[in-house]
Design a protein around this motif. Structure first.
Motif, PDB file in Angstrom:
ATOM      1  N   VAL A  31     -83.667  -9.804 -56.577  1.00  0.00           N
ATOM      2  CA  VAL A  31     -82.965 -10.797 -56.385  1.00  0.00           C
ATOM      3  C   VAL A  31     -83.631 -12.142 -56.617  1.00  0.00           C
ATOM      4  O   VAL A  31     -84.643 -12.225 -56.034  1.00  0.00           O
ATOM      5  CB  VAL A  31     -82.150 -10.859 -54.920  1.00  0.00           C
ATOM      6  N   ILE A  32     -83.109 -12.917 -57.574  1.00  0.00           N
ATOM      7  CA  ILE A  32     -83.567 -14.328 -57.776  1.00  0.00           C
ATOM      8  C   ILE A  32     -82.884 -15.345 -57.145  1.00  0.00           C
ATOM      9  O   ILE A  32     -81.693 -15.498 -57.467  1.00  0.00           O
ATOM     10  CB  ILE A  32     -83.720 -14.518 -59.317  1.00  0.00           C
ATOM     11  N   ASN A  33     -83.698 -16.259 -56.207  1.00  0.00           N
ATOM     12  CA  ASN A  33     -83.052 -17.309 -55.757  1.00  0.00           C
ATOM     13  C   ASN A  33     -83.152 -18.656 -56.600  1.00  0.00           C
ATOM     14  O   ASN A  33     -84.198 -19.104 -56.783  1.00  0.00           O
ATOM     15  CB  ASN A  33     -83.831 -17.681 -54.403  1.00  0.00           C
ATOM     16  N   ALA A  34     -82.205 -18.923 -57.184  1.00  0.00           N
ATOM     17  CA  ALA A  34     -82.283 -20.138 -58.199  1.00  0.00           C
ATOM     18  C   ALA A  34     -81.007 -21.332 -57.855  1.00  0.00           C
ATOM     19  O   ALA A  34     -80.201 -21.553 -58.559  1.00  0.00           O
ATOM     20  CB  ALA A  34     -81.950 -19.827 -59.506  1.00  0.00           C
ATOM     21  N   THR A  35     -81.141 -21.481 -56.460  1.00  0.00           N
ATOM     22  CA  THR A  35     -79.935 -22.373 -56.079  1.00  0.00           C
ATOM     23  C   THR A  35     -80.048 -23.734 -55.821  1.00  0.00           C
ATOM     24  O   THR A  35     -79.330 -24.471 -55.210  1.00  0.00           O
ATOM     25  CB  THR A  35     -79.682 -21.564 -54.616  1.00  0.00           C
ATOM     26  N   GLY A  36     -81.374 -24.265 -56.439  1.00  0.00           N
ATOM     27  CA  GLY A  36     -81.454 -25.613 -56.451  1.00  0.00           C
ATOM     28  C   GLY A  36     -81.779 -26.123 -55.117  1.00  0.00           C
ATOM     29  O   GLY A  36     -82.539 -25.914 -54.139  1.00  0.00           O
ATOM     30  N   PRO A  37     -80.802 -27.490 -54.889  1.00  0.00           N
ATOM     31  CA  PRO A  37     -80.991 -27.593 -53.393  1.00  0.00           C
ATOM     32  C   PRO A  37     -80.547 -26.967 -52.315  1.00  0.00           C
ATOM     33  O   PRO A  37     -81.039 -27.315 -50.977  1.00  0.00           O
ATOM     34  CB  PRO A  37     -79.704 -29.071 -53.616  1.00  0.00           C
ATOM     35  N   VAL A  59     -82.052  -6.951 -62.212  1.00  0.00           N
ATOM     36  CA  VAL A  59     -81.698  -8.245 -61.633  1.00  0.00           C
ATOM     37  C   VAL A  59     -80.647  -8.992 -61.159  1.00  0.00           C
ATOM     38  O   VAL A  59     -79.635  -8.927 -62.110  1.00  0.00           O
ATOM     39  CB  VAL A  59     -82.466  -9.442 -62.709  1.00  0.00           C
ATOM     40  N   LEU A  60     -80.553  -9.401 -60.025  1.00  0.00           N
ATOM     41  CA  LEU A  60     -79.119 -10.432 -59.732  1.00  0.00           C
ATOM     42  C   LEU A  60     -79.818 -11.769 -59.515  1.00  0.00           C
ATOM     43  O   LEU A  60     -80.562 -11.879 -58.532  1.00  0.00           O
ATOM     44  CB  LEU A  60     -78.678  -9.907 -58.321  1.00  0.00           C
ATOM     45  N   VAL A  61     -79.435 -12.644 -59.956  1.00  0.00           N
ATOM     46  CA  VAL A  61     -79.546 -14.075 -59.965  1.00  0.00           C
ATOM     47  C   VAL A  61     -78.657 -14.784 -59.237  1.00  0.00           C
ATOM     48  O   VAL A  61     -77.397 -14.549 -59.314  1.00  0.00           O
ATOM     49  CB  VAL A  61     -79.776 -14.742 -61.284  1.00  0.00           C
ATOM     50  N   VAL A  62     -79.135 -15.593 -58.098  1.00  0.00           N
ATOM     51  CA  VAL A  62     -77.942 -16.356 -57.304  1.00  0.00           C
ATOM     52  C   VAL A  62     -78.099 -17.818 -57.930  1.00  0.00           C
ATOM     53  O   VAL A  62     -79.330 -18.303 -57.674  1.00  0.00           O
ATOM     54  CB  VAL A  62     -78.358 -15.929 -55.865  1.00  0.00           C
ATOM     55  N   GLY A  63     -77.005 -18.438 -58.171  1.00  0.00           N
ATOM     56  CA  GLY A  63     -77.195 -19.770 -58.774  1.00  0.00           C
ATOM     57  C   GLY A  63     -76.961 -19.983 -60.148  1.00  0.00           C
ATOM     58  O   GLY A  63     -77.630 -19.388 -61.138  1.00  0.00           O
ATOM     59  N   GLY A  64     -75.906 -20.572 -60.405  1.00  0.00           N
ATOM     60  CA  GLY A  64     -75.316 -20.676 -62.085  1.00  0.00           C
ATOM     61  C   GLY A  64     -75.801 -22.066 -62.614  1.00  0.00           C
ATOM     62  O   GLY A  64     -75.110 -22.508 -63.516  1.00  0.00           O
ATOM     63  N   GLY A  65     -76.794 -22.817 -61.828  1.00  0.00           N
ATOM     64  CA  GLY A  65     -77.121 -24.150 -62.709  1.00  0.00           C
ATOM     65  C   GLY A  65     -77.786 -23.609 -63.981  1.00  0.00           C
ATOM     66  O   GLY A  65     -77.931 -22.673 -64.380  1.00  0.00           O
ATOM     67  N   ALA A  66     -78.587 -24.786 -64.336  1.00  0.00           N
ATOM     68  CA  ALA A  66     -79.475 -24.491 -65.426  1.00  0.00           C
ATOM     69  C   ALA A  66     -80.830 -23.522 -65.439  1.00  0.00           C
ATOM     70  O   ALA A  66     -80.919 -22.607 -66.363  1.00  0.00           O
ATOM     71  CB  ALA A  66     -80.101 -25.895 -66.057  1.00  0.00           C
ATOM     72  N   THR A  67     -81.341 -23.637 -64.373  1.00  0.00           N
ATOM     73  CA  THR A  67     -82.607 -22.513 -64.237  1.00  0.00           C
ATOM     74  C   THR A  67     -82.025 -21.104 -63.882  1.00  0.00           C
ATOM     75  O   THR A  67     -82.561 -20.294 -64.375  1.00  0.00           O
ATOM     76  CB  THR A  67     -83.130 -23.102 -63.020  1.00  0.00           C
ATOM     77  N   GLY A  68     -80.810 -21.135 -63.057  1.00  0.00           N
ATOM     78  CA  GLY A  68     -80.279 -19.734 -62.621  1.00  0.00           C
ATOM     79  C   GLY A  68     -79.735 -19.157 -64.102  1.00  0.00           C
ATOM     80  O   GLY A  68     -79.992 -18.181 -64.410  1.00  0.00           O
ATOM     81  N   ALA A  69     -79.155 -19.971 -64.771  1.00  0.00           N
ATOM     82  CA  ALA A  69     -78.432 -19.421 -66.051  1.00  0.00           C
ATOM     83  C   ALA A  69     -79.747 -19.062 -67.031  1.00  0.00           C
ATOM     84  O   ALA A  69     -79.688 -17.896 -67.903  1.00  0.00           O
ATOM     85  CB  ALA A  69     -77.501 -20.516 -66.826  1.00  0.00           C
ATOM     86  N   GLY A  70     -80.521 -20.082 -67.068  1.00  0.00           N
ATOM     87  CA  GLY A  70     -81.749 -19.573 -67.732  1.00  0.00           C
ATOM     88  C   GLY A  70     -82.398 -18.336 -67.591  1.00  0.00           C
ATOM     89  O   GLY A  70     -82.781 -17.547 -68.390  1.00  0.00           O
ATOM     90  N   CYS A  71     -82.523 -18.096 -66.359  1.00  0.00           N
ATOM     91  CA  CYS A  71     -83.107 -16.730 -65.713  1.00  0.00           C
ATOM     92  C   CYS A  71     -82.235 -15.488 -66.175  1.00  0.00           C
ATOM     93  O   CYS A  71     -82.760 -14.535 -66.483  1.00  0.00           O
ATOM     94  CB  CYS A  71     -83.305 -16.684 -64.281  1.00  0.00           C
TER      95      CYS A  71
END
Length: 727
Positions: free
Chosen positions: A286-292, A72-84
């Protein structure tokens, strides 16, 4: 025996049955105990590769580049991305996360700081008989309880008062709040209660008395959002995830599926923002967790895809702590335009917000003056006339972009999705969008469930429920006492370290320098009025802080609490980081300028400064003009029409007051509108007019000059005669 009977009775009639109050309370405790035991067992199964210390950022980048393929590659280090990332790595999946800026640099650090189910959502669910909305509230309340358990150092229950000014509203609001307690069930923090007018004013003395009938108090959670986000990201690192901030996705990598012939996402081309070096990160999913910025990554996958994000801006302001009690918040359920305003104590200050207005997507949202004044007007409606709500009391302001989304799989693509959505594109890109801070964990669980199913990944069950976050282990409410006793830290500083780092506070204390004073023994403050110490800057580098902005905004919260104090702390922060990260003088200057630009634009410093700049009209009466001219000329003895640091220094020396020359330059610079190194009499008059109108408060120059004048006047003229009259 009674416990067994209660358990048997509830088992017979079902989980939603009505049991005796005594039996039900025992049952709740039993379930909580069982849940804790399950959590302990789950944590015991997990491998912790980095239990002692974190790998460096360079080591993390090397892992991203050299790993043949991640699950898994998570893109985005906000709350949701870090949670993933945390959910994935604790399921034994080989996990990577990249964030183009810093962890929590976007929406996740700019929230109302509440962990809540949403009282207004429950109201809508009941009024509109909306089951989906009801379940959303129930899920959020369950997640609220989980967060308070797994990060006790960063979160706590907060009582919030709902003042009532009409008799008929009292039973109406009481029923709604009691329903909120009921939906929370076993996760109810504390039961809500009604206060009489006298008791409401006793708890919240600043409240407007006129027509007040009483108040209802209910409980929600409050947290340090940026530090919570960081704790989630650091926890994923502890368990073995390869995580890197300031790592940008340039484009997605794709390969053809040999069976279907269709292109599938298989990773991303990344760039280290700090060095410019580019490299590929291969991943099965790849998980897109980039918020806005959700649509930006979706368009990298498919240019033809339609936008699903409808960004909304929410502005918050911070005002001094004396505007609210230390342990009681306030909810305005119906503002002049129908929005809700929270008024909450936070980090010894008071936070007020939020607004809600459409905006464009940007990495650097700016708080608008109209929104700031709207919040101030609403505050005035609820506070006593004795409390003067001044524009100059706004110490910081920020805007956060809430990523509202429409469901791409819905027939009606124009309607806003009330909750979050998880969607998977034809090429396999998994997108998680929308939702709220409180439900980040359940959103991550749902996302990973979908990703595992879509990509056929071999994974263990979800273990994130009850999984203690970074700093949670070893924390107790009295931990700060050991910090005071063992290291000689100030009481306030020790409480701050315990509440920020939890069990890791001792690691920070060990890095603290000796002060050279009798007390405190260690712990030099960055600024005198806040408990942040220099050792935290060093520790921030261990927590992957790469810039001075990371330190003032997200490792500490100084930039969110007081922009002026943050600005004063910056030179020392840059000096410490420069030594630790081997920065050149050019790099130090660049960091200082970038951080000050952040404060000026994104944290409301510009709006604060413009209160004086825009005061072109001097609104003073004749007596005030005469009084302030007299005060000015005590410093401008040569009648030059302006004063400099030399003039001020001479007056201060005459009354035995010593101020550092650099500090004096800063004090005059706040008022020096044309930045020519001196304060003209017109600028001084503009300052005093702005102070009078409440547009500017706590001006150091105004207070300094007033105090000096009063001291000089008390002394009177110095006689030149000798004792006894002389000859």
């Amino acid at each position: 025996m009674a416990f067994r009977k209660a358990l048997k009775h509830t088992a017979m009639v079902g989980g939603g049955a009505v049991a005796t109050v005594f039996g039900l309370s025992q049952l709740i405790e039993y379930r909580k105990t069982q849940a804790r035991l399950a959590h302990v067992a789950a944590e015991a199964e997990l491998r912790v590769p980095f239990a002692d210390e974190f790998p460096s950022r360079q080591a993390q980048l090397a892992a991203l580049q050299n790993t043949e393929e991640f699950d898994v590659l998570v893109v985005g280090g906000g709350a949701t991305g870090a949670g993933c990332a945390l959910d994935a790595v604790t399921r034994n999946l080989k996990t990577a996360l990249v964030e183009r800026s810093d962890f929590s640099s976007g929406t996740s650090s700019r929230s109302t700081k509440l962990l809540h189910g949403g009282v207004r959502y429950l109201q809508k669910a009941i009024m509109q008989l909306d089951y989906e909305q009801y379940m959303m509230v129930k899920e959020a309340l369950r997640e609220r309880a989980n967060l308070l358990e797994i990060a006790p150092h960063l979160s706590a229950p907060l009582p919030i008062m709902l003042p009532v000014y009409k008799w008929w509203q009292l039973p109406y609001y009481w029923a709604g709040i009691k329903m909120y307690d009921l939906v929370a069930g076993a996760q109810c923090l504390k039961s809500s209660y009604v206060l009489s007018k006298a008791k409401a004013l006793e708890h919240f003395p600043m409240l407007k008395k006129d027509k007040l009938v009483g108040a209802i108090v209910y409980y929600d959670g409050q947290h340090n959002d940026a530090r919570m986000n960081l704790a989630i990201a650091l926890s994923s690192v502890r368990y073995g995830a390869a995580v890197a901030n300031y790592t940008e996705v340039m484009h997605l990598l794709k390969t053809k599926d040999p069976q279907s012939g269709q292109e599938k996402v298989c990773g991303a081309r990344c760039r280290d923002v700090i060095t410019g070096h580019e490299f590929d990160v291969k991943a099965k999913c790849v998980i897109n967790a980039t918020g806005p910025f959700t649509d930006s990554l979706r368009k990298m996958d498919n240019q033809e895809t339609k936008n699903i994000c409808q960004p909304s801006a929410g502005v918050h302001i911070v005002i001094p702590g004396y505007y609210s009690p230390d342990n009681m918040g306030l909810l305005d359920p119906a503002t002049s335009d129908g929005r809700i305003i929270f008024f909450l104590p936070w980090e010894k200050m008071t936070i007020a917000g939020t607004t809600d207005s459409p905006t464009s997507v940007t990495a650097h949202p700016i708080p608008g003056e109209d929104d700031i004044n709207f919040i101030l007007r609403e505050i005035r409606n609820y506070l006593s006339p004795d409390v003067e709500v001044r524009r100059g009391d706004v110490l910081a302001a920020w805007s956060g972009i809430r990523p509202l989304v429409t469901d791409p799989d819905s027939k009606d693509t124009q309607s806003i999705c009330r909750n979050h959505i998880v969607s998977i594109s034809d090429s396999g890109l998994v997108t998680i969008a929308g939702g709220k801070w409180t439900t980040y964990r359940s959103m991550a669980e749902e996302t990973l469930d979908a990703a595992i199913k879509a990509h056929g990944l071999s994974a263990a069950p979800c273990k994130s429920v009850g999984l203690t976050l970074e700093g949670g282990k070893g924390w107790t409410p009295t931990l700060y006492i050991r910090l005071v006793q063992d290291y000689g830290l100030e009481n306030e500083v020790a409480k701050h370290l315990a509440a920020t780092y939890g069990g890791k506070a001792f690691d920070v204390a060990k890095m603290a320098q000796v002060t050279g004073q009798r007390w405190p023994i260690v712990g030099k403050r960055l600024v005198s009025e806040f408990p942040y110490i220099e050792a935290e800057v060093l520790y921030a580098v261990r927590e992957y802080a790469c810039t001075a902005t990371d330190v003032i905004a997200r490792r500490t919260r100084l930039g969110f609490l007081n922009v002026q104090a943050a600005d004063e702390a910056l030179p020392r922060i840059v000096q410490i980081m420069g030594k630790e990260l081997d920065w050149s003088e050019e790099k130090k200057t660049e960091e200082l300028e970038t951080a000050r630009k952040f404060l000026y634009l994104e944290m409301g410093y510009r709006s604060r400064a413009e209160q004086l700049t825009k005061t072109t009209e001097i609104n003073l009466d004749t007596q005030e003009v005469a009084r302030y001219k007299k005060r000015f000329h005590k410093f401008d003895k040569e009648s030059k029409g302006f004063i400099t640091t030399v003039d001020v220094q001479q007056v201060l020396e005459s009354i035995n007051v010593q101020i550092d020359e650099n500090a004096l330059h800063e004090i005059l610079n706040e008022v020096d509108l044309n930045k020519n190194g001196q304060v003209e009499i017109d600028e001084f008059m503009q300052l005093m007019s702005a102070v009078k109108k409440g547009q500017v408060s706590d001006s150091r120059l105004a207070i300094l000059m007033k105090t000096a004048e009063e001291t000089l006047d008390k002394r009177g003229p110095v006689t030149v005669d000798r004792s006894g009259g002389g000859f």
